[in-house]
Write a protein that holds these residues in place. Structure first.
Motif, mmCIF file in Angstrom:
data_model
loop_
_atom_site.group_PDB
_atom_site.id
_atom_site.type_symbol
_atom_site.label_atom_id
_atom_site.label_comp_id
_atom_site.label_asym_id
_atom_site.label_seq_id
_atom_site.Cartn_x
_atom_site.Cartn_y
_atom_site.Cartn_z
ATOM 1 N N LEU A 104 0.835 -1.207 0.000
ATOM 2 C CA LEU A 104 0.000 0.000 0.000
ATOM 3 C C LEU A 104 0.866 1.253 0.000
ATOM 4 C CD1 LEU A 104 -2.738 -0.978 2.631
ATOM 5 C CD2 LEU A 104 -2.986 -0.930 0.141
ATOM 6 N N TYR A 105 1.934 1.218 0.758
ATOM 7 C CA TYR A 105 2.862 2.358 0.783
ATOM 8 C C TYR A 105 3.525 2.529 -0.580
ATOM 9 C CZ TYR A 105 7.174 4.915 1.600
ATOM 10 O OH TYR A 105 8.221 5.804 1.496
ATOM 11 N N PHE A 106 4.018 1.431 -1.164
ATOM 12 C CA PHE A 106 4.683 1.518 -2.470
ATOM 13 C C PHE A 106 3.756 2.115 -3.526
ATOM 14 C CE2 PHE A 106 7.305 -2.416 -1.156
ATOM 15 C CZ PHE A 106 8.277 -1.610 -0.588
ATOM 16 N N GLY A 107 2.545 1.603 -3.586
ATOM 17 C CA GLY A 107 1.608 2.060 -4.601
ATOM 18 C C GLY A 107 1.236 3.516 -4.459
ATOM 19 N N THR A 108 1.200 3.987 -3.232
ATOM 20 C CA THR A 108 0.865 5.392 -2.985
ATOM 21 C C THR A 108 1.941 6.325 -3.520
ATOM 22 O OG1 THR A 108 -0.442 4.881 -1.014
ATOM 23 C CG2 THR A 108 0.471 7.098 -1.167
ATOM 24 N N MET A 109 3.202 5.948 -3.338
ATOM 25 C CA MET A 109 4.275 6.891 -3.585
ATOM 26 C C MET A 109 4.444 7.251 -5.058
ATOM 27 S SD MET A 109 4.968 7.488 -0.588
ATOM 28 C CE MET A 109 6.352 8.591 -0.797
ATOM 29 N N GLY A 110 4.407 6.259 -5.947
ATOM 30 C CA GLY A 110 4.642 6.554 -7.353
ATOM 31 C C GLY A 110 3.634 7.540 -7.919
ATOM 32 N N VAL A 111 2.349 7.290 -7.654
ATOM 33 C CA VAL A 111 1.296 8.171 -8.159
ATOM 34 C C VAL A 111 1.376 9.541 -7.503
ATOM 35 C CG1 VAL A 111 -1.213 8.501 -8.287
ATOM 36 C CG2 VAL A 111 -0.223 6.235 -8.688
ATOM 37 N N SER A 112 1.610 9.566 -6.200
ATOM 38 C CA SER A 112 1.592 10.825 -5.460
ATOM 39 C C SER A 112 2.730 11.751 -5.869
ATOM 40 C CB SER A 112 1.661 10.548 -3.949
ATOM 41 O OG SER A 112 0.579 9.754 -3.539
ATOM 42 N N VAL A 113 3.912 11.186 -6.080
ATOM 43 C CA VAL A 113 5.050 12.017 -6.493
ATOM 44 C C VAL A 113 4.771 12.651 -7.854
ATOM 45 C CG1 VAL A 113 7.469 11.986 -7.177
ATOM 46 C CG2 VAL A 113 6.748 10.772 -5.133
ATOM 47 N N SER A 114 4.264 11.866 -8.785
ATOM 48 C CA SER A 114 3.943 12.401 -10.110
ATOM 49 C C SER A 114 2.889 13.498 -10.014
ATOM 50 C CB SER A 114 3.454 11.280 -11.030
ATOM 51 O OG SER A 114 4.462 10.323 -11.224
ATOM 52 N N ALA A 115 1.845 13.262 -9.214
ATOM 53 C CA ALA A 115 0.784 14.258 -9.054
ATOM 54 C C ALA A 115 1.323 15.537 -8.423
ATOM 55 C CB ALA A 115 -0.348 13.682 -8.210
ATOM 56 N N PHE A 116 2.215 15.402 -7.452
ATOM 57 C CA PHE A 116 2.801 16.570 -6.802
ATOM 58 C C PHE A 116 3.619 17.379 -7.794
ATOM 59 C CE2 PHE A 116 6.233 18.761 -4.655
ATOM 60 C CZ PHE A 116 5.630 19.332 -3.550
ATOM 61 N N ALA A 117 4.487 16.689 -8.547
ATOM 62 C CA ALA A 117 5.371 17.389 -9.483
ATOM 63 C C ALA A 117 4.568 18.119 -10.561
ATOM 64 C CB ALA A 117 6.333 16.391 -10.128
ATOM 65 N N VAL A 118 3.577 17.455 -11.124
ATOM 66 C CA VAL A 118 2.754 18.088 -12.159
ATOM 67 C C VAL A 118 1.945 19.231 -11.571
ATOM 68 C CG1 VAL A 118 0.840 17.714 -13.765
ATOM 69 C CG2 VAL A 118 2.672 16.024 -13.586
ATOM 70 N N GLY A 119 1.386 19.008 -10.384
ATOM 71 C CA GLY A 119 0.572 20.042 -9.751
ATOM 72 C C GLY A 119 1.342 21.294 -9.404
ATOM 73 N N HIS A 120 2.636 21.168 -9.159
ATOM 74 C CA HIS A 120 3.472 22.330 -8.850
ATOM 75 C C HIS A 120 4.183 22.877 -10.081
ATOM 76 C CE1 HIS A 120 2.768 21.064 -4.709
ATOM 77 N NE2 HIS A 120 3.353 22.169 -4.284
ATOM 78 N N GLY A 121 3.774 22.391 -11.248
ATOM 79 C CA GLY A 121 4.381 22.889 -12.488
ATOM 80 C C GLY A 121 5.817 22.469 -12.676
ATOM 81 N N LEU A 122 6.205 21.361 -12.024
ATOM 82 C CA LEU A 122 7.589 20.876 -12.109
ATOM 83 C C LEU A 122 7.608 19.396 -12.466
ATOM 84 C CD1 LEU A 122 8.939 22.553 -8.838
ATOM 85 C CD2 LEU A 122 9.499 23.258 -11.176
ATOM 86 N N PRO A 123 7.060 19.020 -13.609
ATOM 87 C CA PRO A 123 7.007 17.592 -13.930
ATOM 88 C C PRO A 123 8.385 16.944 -13.994
ATOM 89 C CG PRO A 123 6.500 18.947 -15.856
ATOM 90 C CD PRO A 123 6.493 19.865 -14.675
ATOM 91 N N GLU A 124 9.394 17.746 -14.317
ATOM 92 C CA GLU A 124 10.744 17.192 -14.405
ATOM 93 C C GLU A 124 11.320 16.853 -13.030
ATOM 94 O OE1 GLU A 124 11.047 21.595 -13.827
ATOM 95 O OE2 GLU A 124 9.855 20.248 -15.095
ATOM 96 N N ALA A 125 10.671 17.326 -11.952
ATOM 97 C CA ALA A 125 11.187 17.065 -10.603
ATOM 98 C C ALA A 125 10.861 15.660 -10.120
ATOM 99 C CB ALA A 125 10.622 18.085 -9.621
ATOM 100 N N ALA A 126 9.898 14.978 -10.748
ATOM 101 C CA ALA A 126 9.482 13.665 -10.263
ATOM 102 C C ALA A 126 10.637 12.665 -10.284
ATOM 103 C CB ALA A 126 8.310 13.146 -11.097
ATOM 104 N N ALA A 127 11.401 12.655 -11.373
ATOM 105 C CA ALA A 127 12.496 11.678 -11.496
ATOM 106 C C ALA A 127 13.578 11.872 -10.433
ATOM 107 C CB ALA A 127 13.087 11.731 -12.900
ATOM 108 N N PRO A 128 14.115 13.101 -10.246
ATOM 109 C CA PRO A 128 15.149 13.248 -9.212
ATOM 110 C C PRO A 128 14.632 12.996 -7.801
ATOM 111 C CG PRO A 128 14.616 15.378 -10.214
ATOM 112 C CD PRO A 128 13.987 14.337 -11.052
ATOM 113 N N ILE A 129 13.376 13.338 -7.528
ATOM 114 C CA ILE A 129 12.823 13.062 -6.199
ATOM 115 C C ILE A 129 12.780 11.557 -5.952
ATOM 116 C CG2 ILE A 129 10.711 13.142 -4.807
ATOM 117 C CD1 ILE A 129 10.152 15.891 -6.017
ATOM 118 N N THR A 130 12.281 10.831 -6.945
ATOM 119 C CA THR A 130 12.198 9.375 -6.814
ATOM 120 C C THR A 130 13.587 8.758 -6.716
ATOM 121 O OG1 THR A 130 10.127 9.371 -8.078
ATOM 122 C CG2 THR A 130 11.303 7.274 -7.880
ATOM 123 N N ALA A 131 14.533 9.266 -7.517
ATOM 124 C CA ALA A 131 15.895 8.740 -7.475
ATOM 125 C C ALA A 131 16.544 8.992 -6.122
ATOM 126 C CB ALA A 131 16.725 9.367 -8.591
#
Length: 393
Positions: A229-256
């Motif tokens: 449940l934790y794993f599944g939450t994180m991938g979607v949430s990080v992408s949604a956060f990055a896009v919502g803040h106008g920083l879609p390119e930030a998703a990859a470095p945050i996840t890395a």
């Protein structure tokens, strides 16, 4: 807490250990590439994300449902006898994917590939248990090595797939993934000396079912579902956060950054032998995960989120290691591979469920609402860990 000799060196110097560990690690990179590689490949062939998603879902569902039964055969007849047939079937299915000329054929072949996918991580973990049967105090370090190999595979594999997919080489990425799985799996199958002894047909299906339906193992499987449940939450949430803040390119470095933090945590955890029993350590790890996950919905910036994710991810490798340790103690050796594989399937099921819930929360309420599912998953984990402590004490 005492130092585990010289860290991981004594483990890898155990005769045969480095060879089977490296073989499984190579195959794991291929496994980490396969699901995403199928998504890229099917979309490139059909120009449809719907068909690509259906093929990927078929692959994942077949892996989760059929994998434990394949592992049961491994427990019963031995890795060297079963693994070659699994590899042959998986390779044939991937050839079918590459040669398919219709959407239906693509989905069917991808589903078959998932059903035949060898669970190299579970096979490697079972070998450690067999090899260290007289040195069980070193199992946490061995399972830490397994966690490091898995995290590294899922850090490198998707990057390679995405890089090849971006230059229209999706078919090549699927071929490379299959080659890694077949090569690593074949090398593992050839190393019969370190393989666990098979049950030689004396463990029937009813006996296996009774063993895996015991309350101890069911509780551990539920814990694995909760970490999913934790794993599944994180991938979607990080992408949604990055896009919502106008920083879609930030998703990859945050996840890395989070993945690298988890790698460091797992490496450090495995270097020390702890006196506290595993069930007590599990409560501490899940409590820490829950506490740090509370920071995620409050993140006002990408930098804050990255730091919070690094802090939270540090709890994941020790949690996975401890769940493996408790699994090894709660089931018979004759069903150990099946038990590890059922744990993986439970985690995958939890991840799929959480991804769906997080996606809906992100669409309706924003990224903060999606991230709120992370501490919720942590609370579930903590409650189950407390129950496990009482059960295993």
């Amino acid at each position: 807490m005492s130092s585990a000799a010289s860290g991981y060196r004594p483990l890898l110097r155990t005769p045969g250990a480095a060879a089977f560990f490296l073989a499984a690690a190579v195959g794991r990179v291929g496994i980490a590439m396969t699901g995403l590689g199928l998504l890229w490949l099917v979309h490139a062939r059909t120009a449809s994300y719907g068909t690509a998603g259906l093929a990927t879902a078929g692959f994942a569902l077949a892996e989760a449902l059929v994998g434990p039964y394949l592992a049961r055969l491994v427990d019963r007849f031995g890795q060297p006898r079963v693994l070659p047939f699994s590899l042959l079937a998986h390779g044939t299915a991937i050839v079918g994917v590459l040669a398919a000329t219709s959407s239906a054929a693509l989905v069917a072949a991808a589903t078959c590939a998932g059903a035949a996918l060898p669970q190299l991580g579970a096979l490697s973990a079972a070998r450690w248990v067999h090899l260290l049967r007289e040195r069980t105090g070193e199992l946490p370090a061995a399972f830490s090595l397994e966690s490091l190999a898995n995290a590294t595979a899922f850090l490198l594999g998707p990057v390679l797939v995405s890089a090849l997919g971006a230059v229209d080489r999706a078919a090549l990425s699927s071929a490379i993934a299959a080659a890694l799985i077949l090569g690593g799996g074949a090398a593992l199958a050839a190393q019969g000396r370190t393989a666990p002894r098979p049950a030689n047909g004396h463990t029937d299906g009813a006996q296996v079912g009774r063993t895996l339906l015991r309350p101890d193992f069911l509780l551990l499987a539920t814990l694995n579902l909760a970490i999913g449940l934790y794993f599944g939450t994180m991938g979607v949430s990080v992408s949604a956060f990055a896009v919502g803040h106008g920083l879609p390119e930030a998703a990859a470095p945050i996840t890395a950054a989070a993945s690298l933090g988890g790698l460091l945590s797992g490496w450090l955890y495995g270097r020390r032998r702890r006196r506290a029993p595993a069930h007590r350590q599990l409560v501490v790890a899940t409590a820490y995960l829950t506490g740090t996950a509370l920071l995620l919905p409050l993140a006002p910036s990408a930098t804050w989120l990255g730091a919070a994710m690094v802090a939270t991810e540090a709890a994941v490798p020790p949690t996975l290691v401890l769940l493996n340790v408790l699994t090894e103690r709660s089931v018979r050796r004759t069903v150990l591979t099946a038990a590890f594989t059922w744990n993986n399937s439970a985690s995958a099921a939890g991840s799929a469920l959480a991804a769906s819930l997080a996606g809906r929360a992100a669409d309706g309420l924003g990224a903060a609402a999606a991230f709120a599912l992370a501490p919720t998953a942590g609370l579930v984990l903590l409650a189950l860990a407390i129950a496990a402590r009482r059960r295993f004490a």
